[in-house]
Design an enzyme around this catalytic site. Structure first.
Site, short mmCIF file in Angstrom:
data_model
loop_
_atom_site.label_atom_id
_atom_site.label_comp_id
_atom_site.label_asym_id
_atom_site.label_seq_id
_atom_site.Cartn_x
_atom_site.Cartn_y
_atom_site.Cartn_z
N LYS A 19 -3.91 -5.64 9.36
CA LYS A 19 -3.26 -4.66 10.25
C LYS A 19 -3.30 -5.17 11.68
CE LYS A 19 -1.47 -0.44 9.62
NZ LYS A 19 -0.88 0.10 8.38
N GLY B 142 8.12 12.24 11.09
CA GLY B 142 8.44 10.91 11.64
C GLY B 142 9.45 10.24 10.73
N VAL C 108 9.16 8.43 8.02
CA VAL C 108 8.97 8.64 6.58
C VAL C 108 9.03 10.13 6.23
CG1 VAL C 108 7.45 8.28 4.61
CG2 VAL C 108 7.62 6.51 6.37
N GLY D 245 4.39 16.35 9.41
CA GLY D 245 4.82 15.13 10.10
C GLY D 245 6.26 14.78 9.76
N1 PHE Z 1 3.41 0.58 7.61
C1 PHE Z 1 3.50 -0.13 6.38
C2 PHE Z 1 2.35 0.31 5.49
O1 PHE Z 1 1.39 0.95 5.93
C3 PHE Z 1 3.38 -1.59 6.67
C4 PHE Z 1 4.42 -2.53 6.16
C5 PHE Z 1 5.64 -2.12 5.67
C6 PHE Z 1 4.13 -3.86 6.15
C7 PHE Z 1 6.54 -3.04 5.19
C8 PHE Z 1 5.01 -4.79 5.69
C9 PHE Z 1 6.21 -4.37 5.21
O2 PHE Z 1 2.36 0.08 4.29
#
Ligand code: PHE
Length: 354
Positions: free
Chosen positions: A72, A187, A189, A185
């Protein structure tokens, strides 16, 4: 033992902001995990978040059967000055934003390909182009820039597959139109999930700390406030914002029968899973529910799958979750425990099915 393989904390050369990249595991392959850009009280809080989130990505990849590990990136923005309640993303000016993304890209490039990033809270596909000016190890650039584009529709689709599995397991039918939901939420998603639920004919309530998100509430949904949302009497609560919302302070007040959502790291601690289990609230592990984005991005960008086949892979989240819920029942353990057992076993096997 220090559980992470490598953590880089660097003051960004271009932005001056703290840039943190945590690589938790590469046991199954290259580590992946998004780039979070968010205000924290201090860089130490950003570091704590990066450590937790990268470890969760290892479980997410293992449970999704992907040949990847977890990492991350956290770009620590200064506190927004709202009394410590750092929930709304603080928007830095464009120059600072670009500089910070370049700094993140430089750190990722220095890791030499053991980790690749993608979008997360506070960043989107356009930001991946900026990161991509410093490194090739980045997913989800817009399609016209050679990437797989926004991952949030796939994450939402995976969440819907998970919700169908939860409803089948808990209520005896995967039919979403017969159930009530509260989405916390709206956002990128959360708004998609709410819209897909509305299209499926479900009864939904939606909430966000940001009043402006009312505009993203689908037709027919009921807008409520976030505190109310957690206490709402519904079949399924869907956490779709930041993590850490399920803990000793919130669990006693819950009135839902199941919880399944795409927010990362929903539990304050593993003990919370046991408390939810004892209360008879089915909690679907977020590491399983939220995998749609990484499944889609890696399917398209690394495994060169068609859009249709990538989305079919995302749908397998439903089967994975069903297997975990059944195993938990059979062994009389919480779904969380069942998911961790699976994740550890997958990491020991190392080589994926795919
Ligand atoms: N935010 C995404 C997750 O938590 C991270 C991600 C998405 C990384 C797509 C790479 C490709 O899963």
């Amino acid at each position: 033992m220090f559980p992470h393989e490598q953590v880089i904390i660097r003051r960004g050369r271009e932005s001056g902001l703290p840039i943190i990249v945590a690589v938790h595991s590469t046991t199954r392959g290259m580590a992946i995990g998004g780039c979070r850009m968010k205000a924290y009280p201090g860089w130490q809080d950003g570091l704590a978040d990066a450590l937790r989130l990268s470890a969760a990505m290892t479980d997410k990849c293992a449970l999704a059967g992907l040949p990847h590990g977890g990492g991350k990136t956290v770009i620590v923005l200064p506190p927004a000055g709202d009394g410590g309640r750092q929930l709304a993303p603080h928007q830095p000016g464009d120059d600072l934003r670009e500089a910070a993304l370049h700094d993140a890209g430089s750190v990722i490039e220095d890791l030499g390909g053991i980790y690749a990033t993608g979008p997360d809270v506070g960043t989107g596909p356009a930001d991946m182009v900026t990161i991509g000016e410093r490194t090739t190890h980045v997913f989800c650039r817009p399609v016209e820039h050679g990437g797989s584009g926004d991952s949030s529709p796939a994450t939402a689709l995976g969440t819907i597959a998970a919700l169908r599995a939860v409803c089948a397991h808990r209520f005896g039918s995967p039919d979403l139109s017969r159930r009530s939901f509260a989405v916390l939420g709206l956002g990128r998603v959360g708004a998609h999930v709410a819209r897909l639920l509305a299209e499926a004919g479900a009864k939904i309530k939606v909430a966000d700390i940001d009043e402006a998100k009312r505009a993203a509430a689908p037709e027919g949904s009921v807008w409520i406030n976030p505190d109310e949302c957690l206490r709402e009497t519904v079949d399924v609560l869907i956490p779709a914002a930041l993590g850490g919302l399920l803990g000793p302070e919130t669990v006693p007040a819950l009135h839902c029968r199941a919880i399944a959502g795409p927010a990362n790291n929903q539990l304050v601690s593993p003990d919370t899973a046991a408390t939810l289990h004892e209360r008879g609230i089915l909690w679907a592990p977020d590491a399983v529910v939220s995998a749609g984005g990484i499944i889609h991005a890696t399917a398209v960008e690394l495994r060169h799958r068609s859009e249709q086949n990538a989305l079919a892979e995302v749908e397998t989240i439903g089967d994975t979750l069903t297997a975990i819920l059944r195993e938990a029942d059979a062994r009389r353990i919480s779904p969380y425990e069942a998911s961790i057992t699976r994740s550890i076993a997958a990491r020991e096997r190392r080589v994926s099915r795919r």
